[in-house]
Design a protein around this motif. Structure first.
Motif, PDB file in Angstrom:
ATOM      1  N   THR A 114       9.866 -16.580  25.611  1.00  0.00           N
ATOM      2  CA  THR A 114       8.887 -15.543  25.887  1.00  0.00           C
ATOM      3  C   THR A 114       9.437 -14.179  25.452  1.00  0.00           C
ATOM      4  N   LEU A 115      10.715 -13.929  25.756  1.00  0.00           N
ATOM      5  CA  LEU A 115      11.350 -12.661  25.366  1.00  0.00           C
ATOM      6  C   LEU A 115      11.359 -12.503  23.846  1.00  0.00           C
ATOM      7  N   LEU A 116      11.713 -13.594  23.159  1.00  0.00           N
ATOM      8  CA  LEU A 116      11.776 -13.532  21.695  1.00  0.00           C
ATOM      9  C   LEU A 116      10.391 -13.305  21.110  1.00  0.00           C
ATOM     10  N   HIS A 117       9.400 -13.942  21.733  1.00  0.00           N
ATOM     11  CA  HIS A 117       8.025 -13.777  21.277  1.00  0.00           C
ATOM     12  C   HIS A 117       7.581 -12.325  21.465  1.00  0.00           C
ATOM     13  N   ARG A 118       8.047 -11.729  22.574  1.00  0.00           N
ATOM     14  CA  ARG A 118       7.729 -10.314  22.821  1.00  0.00           C
ATOM     15  C   ARG A 118       8.386  -9.417  21.775  1.00  0.00           C
ATOM     16  N   GLN A 119       9.624  -9.768  21.401  1.00  0.00           N
ATOM     17  CA  GLN A 119      10.330  -9.011  20.348  1.00  0.00           C
ATOM     18  C   GLN A 119       9.477  -8.979  19.090  1.00  0.00           C
ATOM     19  N   CYS A 120       8.832 -10.096  18.873  1.00  0.00           N
ATOM     20  CA  CYS A 120       8.016 -10.285  17.689  1.00  0.00           C
ATOM     21  C   CYS A 120       6.722  -9.467  17.796  1.00  0.00           C
ATOM     22  N   GLN A 121       6.052  -9.598  18.938  1.00  0.00           N
ATOM     23  CA  GLN A 121       4.747  -8.958  19.096  1.00  0.00           C
ATOM     24  C   GLN A 121       4.835  -7.461  19.359  1.00  0.00           C
ATOM     25  N   GLU A 122       5.789  -7.072  20.250  1.00  0.00           N
ATOM     26  CA  GLU A 122       5.844  -5.667  20.657  1.00  0.00           C
ATOM     27  C   GLU A 122       6.693  -4.820  19.719  1.00  0.00           C
ATOM     28  N   GLN A 123       7.798  -5.403  19.248  1.00  0.00           N
ATOM     29  CA  GLN A 123       8.721  -4.602  18.434  1.00  0.00           C
ATOM     30  C   GLN A 123       8.521  -4.871  16.943  1.00  0.00           C
ATOM     31  N   GLY A 124       7.650  -5.786  16.618  1.00  0.00           N
ATOM     32  CA  GLY A 124       7.396  -6.088  15.217  1.00  0.00           C
ATOM     33  C   GLY A 124       8.562  -6.762  14.510  1.00  0.00           C
ATOM     34  N   ARG A 125       9.440  -7.367  15.294  1.00  0.00           N
ATOM     35  CA  ARG A 125      10.583  -8.042  14.675  1.00  0.00           C
ATOM     36  C   ARG A 125      10.190  -9.444  14.229  1.00  0.00           C
ATOM     37  N   THR A 126      10.948  -9.960  13.258  1.00  0.00           N
ATOM     38  CA  THR A 126      10.740 -11.334  12.824  1.00  0.00           C
ATOM     39  C   THR A 126      11.751 -12.193  13.566  1.00  0.00           C
ATOM     40  N   VAL A 127      11.287 -13.261  14.175  1.00  0.00           N
ATOM     41  CA  VAL A 127      12.195 -14.139  14.904  1.00  0.00           C
ATOM     42  C   VAL A 127      12.227 -15.485  14.183  1.00  0.00           C
ATOM     43  N   ILE A 128      13.417 -15.951  13.861  1.00  0.00           N
ATOM     44  CA  ILE A 128      13.563 -17.260  13.216  1.00  0.00           C
ATOM     45  C   ILE A 128      14.454 -18.123  14.098  1.00  0.00           C
ATOM     46  N   VAL A 129      13.924 -19.240  14.541  1.00  0.00           N
ATOM     47  CA  VAL A 129      14.641 -20.080  15.489  1.00  0.00           C
ATOM     48  C   VAL A 129      14.837 -21.483  14.912  1.00  0.00           C
ATOM     49  N   VAL A 130      16.058 -21.961  14.961  1.00  0.00           N
ATOM     50  CA  VAL A 130      16.295 -23.367  14.642  1.00  0.00           C
ATOM     51  C   VAL A 130      16.332 -24.136  15.954  1.00  0.00           C
ATOM     52  N   THR A 131      15.600 -25.201  16.045  1.00  0.00           N
ATOM     53  CA  THR A 131      15.571 -25.951  17.293  1.00  0.00           C
ATOM     54  C   THR A 131      15.237 -27.402  17.011  1.00  0.00           C
ATOM     55  N   HIS A 132      15.415 -28.257  18.041  1.00  0.00           N
ATOM     56  CA  HIS A 132      14.859 -29.592  17.931  1.00  0.00           C
ATOM     57  C   HIS A 132      13.892 -29.841  19.077  1.00  0.00           C
ATOM     58  N   ALA A 133      13.682 -28.798  19.893  1.00  0.00           N
ATOM     59  CA  ALA A 133      12.768 -28.940  21.028  1.00  0.00           C
ATOM     60  C   ALA A 133      11.431 -28.299  20.672  1.00  0.00           C
ATOM     61  N   LEU A 134      10.590 -29.086  20.023  1.00  0.00           N
ATOM     62  CA  LEU A 134       9.287 -28.597  19.582  1.00  0.00           C
ATOM     63  C   LEU A 134       8.463 -28.087  20.765  1.00  0.00           C
ATOM     64  N   GLU A 135       8.597 -28.785  21.875  1.00  0.00           N
ATOM     65  CA  GLU A 135       7.863 -28.463  23.099  1.00  0.00           C
ATOM     66  C   GLU A 135       8.078 -26.999  23.505  1.00  0.00           C
ATOM     67  N   GLU A 136       9.317 -26.523  23.322  1.00  0.00           N
ATOM     68  CA  GLU A 136       9.637 -25.165  23.771  1.00  0.00           C
ATOM     69  C   GLU A 136       9.049 -24.091  22.871  1.00  0.00           C
TER      70      GLU A 136
END
Lengths: 283, 295
Positions: free
Chosen positions: A185-207
């Motif tokens: 949620t915090l990272l998503h906020r970084q993206c929406q509010e601060q206009g940052r690009t967030v790139i995440v490597v994961t194997h938990a699609l659910e998250e």
């Protein structure tokens, strides 16, 4: 401005005997100000791709355009400001904390990127607050923290430097489930509010499914899929090969779609949304 | 009042017994008068938020940490300095970060290391390396340096090295956090088989609902005390327990809750198929023909 990979290839030197390239002539074009997820089986090249974004690894061939910067294969110099504008959080966060206290670690980036002491302190404080690190934690040495706290500290240290793109390799491993959701949620906020690009490597699609704008599936050093998470659901071949699990939301929707004559899925349905759809369909 | 576990297998001797364990770190009491009895062959999952004392508990059991007060008995033997090595040889421990436990220069050496220390004959060592490498899909990676493996591959290599020593108790401290869901499921199946066939006592520390629900018993820790102790399927549907342990309610449980708000009460479950079956039952009672043809 965006992120573009043009015919980028990379082979690990110590694995020279291995047949396939870690990155095999990658062509990829991504928009910035998005939440981007990269998935793929172990060894498919996810972490290798990430490390090319801030010049930690240099491509053998091909060019990478990040924002307004161009990264060419070595010996070409890395563009100025690359490290500041693209922040990388490693898979093992303890590898990137090296000062005596967390507070000093948070200050290290901003001070080295030519911020004044006051600016650096403000940046460190904002990042610490954003990640929920209190003064007690900031005064501690990294080894006194739990794995979850170290991870938050490492992310805060990267945020403090004020990157435009923040790249995270498996950021939720070793966090408890609520912290995982909180972090996304915090990272998503970084993206929406601060206009940052967030790139995440994961194997938990659910998250990541509820937050992801674009998902990339890697397979043996190549890009096997780029699209929206719900578009990936029917690609069971990719899902199996990448070792992913279809999020429960998609699975339940798919199971109910035919009997309840539900429309085609075009986004991630929240539990409340799906409940409302079920209610509407059966009444 | 914490929920108490009603054991069906009470007659078995406990593999692990903790009596009034307290663990103090500086001024902070990490574990407060904890008493747990784990029968041999039981699979116990431990949940709790970061800092609740889960890893401390696991490290006390294999003698990596020493309790401030209280008694730990492993297979009837009190855990004391003089026989700590006997105890450790029976307890396998997998850390959250696999880098913490590599010794060998190749995966093969790493698996062999523990076996050599058990003074096993060469042929038996080679045989076990092959068996456990196959079990964890490592055969092709046996000659690789651990540092060249991906996170998930490292975790499987670490697991093979520990399993090859055939411990009677296996502790996994968030050991699946680096694995993708495919390998996590495979690992869970593999653990399930070992647990059933070899009566392996398992202690898994996890934040993952699926992993927690695979166990026979779930202990939920909060702030150094046991908050709940019972069957995973009974505990994991309780919102207040999930919240206290910072576990996220699974989507399917959220759906049950939302459906009830919409006036459709199908009870609560963390099992997708169970929820679908209940929905089918509900739907077929309303329009049997449509459902039958659709399914």
């Amino acid at each position: 401005m965006g992120i573009t990979f043009e015919q980028v290839s990379y082979r690990y030197k110590e694995r020279a005997l291995k047949q396939h390239l870690a990155l095999d002539h990658i062509d990829l074009s991504l928009k910035t100000n998005q939440f981007i997820t990269i998935v793929g089986a172990p060894g498919s090249g996810k972490s290798t791709l990430l490390q090319h974004l801030n010049g930690l690894l240099r491509a053998d061939h091909g060019t990478i355009h990040v924002l307004d910067m161009v990264i060419s294969p070595s010996p070409a110099k890395l563009p100025k400001g690359l490290n500041q504008r693209i922040g990388l959080v490693f898979q093992y966060p303890e590898q990137q904390l090296f000062k005596e206290t967390i507070w000093e670690d948070l200050l290290y980036g901003p001070l080295n990127f030519d911020m004044s002491k006051t600016e650096a302190e403000l940046a460190a404080k904002t990042a610490a607050e954003f990640m929920g690190l209190d003064d007690l934690i900031l005064a501690k040495c990294p080894y006194q923290l739990s794995s979850g706290q170290i991870r938050k500290a490492a992310i805060a240290a990267v945020l403090a430097a004020g990157p435009e793109i923040i790249v995270l390799d498996e950021p939720t491993a070793s966090l408890d489930a609520s912290s995982r959701l909180e972090l996304m949620t915090l990272l998503h906020r970084q993206c929406q509010e601060q206009g940052r690009t967030v790139i995440v490597v994961t194997h938990a699609l659910e998250e990541v499914a509820p937050f992801t704008d674009q998902i990339i599936v890697m397979d043996e050093g190549t890009i096997a899929f780029v699209g929206k998470p719900h578009e990936l659901v029917n690609r069971t071949d990719l899902i199996d090969k990448a070792g992913l699990q279809i999020p429960a939301a998609y699975e339940l929707y798919a199971a109910l779609q035919k009997p309840l004559r539900l429309s085609k899925l075009d986004h991630y349905p929240s539990a409340a949304e799906l409940a409302a759809v079920i209610k509407a369909a059966i009444s | 009042m914490p929920l108490m576990y009603n054991q069906d297998d009470k007659h078995k001797p406990p593999a692990i017994q903790l009596n009034n364990i307290r663990f103090q770190r500086g001024s902070h009491t990490v574990l407060k008068q904890l008493s747990i009895s784990i029968p041999a062959g039981q699979w116990v999952a431990i949940a709790g938020c970061n800092g609740s004392g889960k890893s401390t508990l696991a490290r006390l059991i294999n003698g990596l940490l020493q309790a401030s007060s209280g008694k730990i008995i492993i297979h009837g033997q009190p855990l004391q300095q003089e026989h700590i090595y006997d105890v450790r040889s029976q307890i396998g421990y997998i850390f959250a970060s696999p880098d913490d436990q590599f010794i060998g220069l190749t995966v093969r050496d790493d698996i062999a290391f523990g076996l050599e220390n058990l003074c096993l004959p060469r042929e038996q060592i080679e045989q076990r390396i092959q068996t456990y490498a196959k079990l964890l899909h490592l055969t092709e990676l046996l000659d690789r340096h651990p540092a060249t493996l991906s996170g998930g591959q490292k975790q499987r290599a670490a697991l093979a090295a520990v399993l090859a020593m055939q411990p009677s108790v296996l502790i996994l401290d968030e050991a699946t956090s680096m694995l993708d869901s495919h390998f996590r499921d495979q690992l869970l199946q593999c653990l399930q088989a070992l647990h059933v066939e070899q009566q392996l006592t398992l202690i898994t520390i996890s934040h993952d609902i699926k992993e927690l629900s695979a166990a026979d018993r779930l202990i939920m820790l909060h702030d150094g005390v046991i908050l709940a102790d019972g069957k995973p399927e009974d505990l994991l549907i309780q919102q207040q327990l999930l919240k206290a342990c910072r576990l996220e309610a699974p989507y399917v449980l959220e759906l049950c809750k939302e459906l009830r708000l919409q006036g459709i009460d199908i009870g609560e479950s963390i099992n997708e198929q169970e929820v679908l079956n209940k929905l089918w039952a509900l739907l077929s009672s309303r329009s049997p023909i449509a459902i039958k043809s659709a399914r």
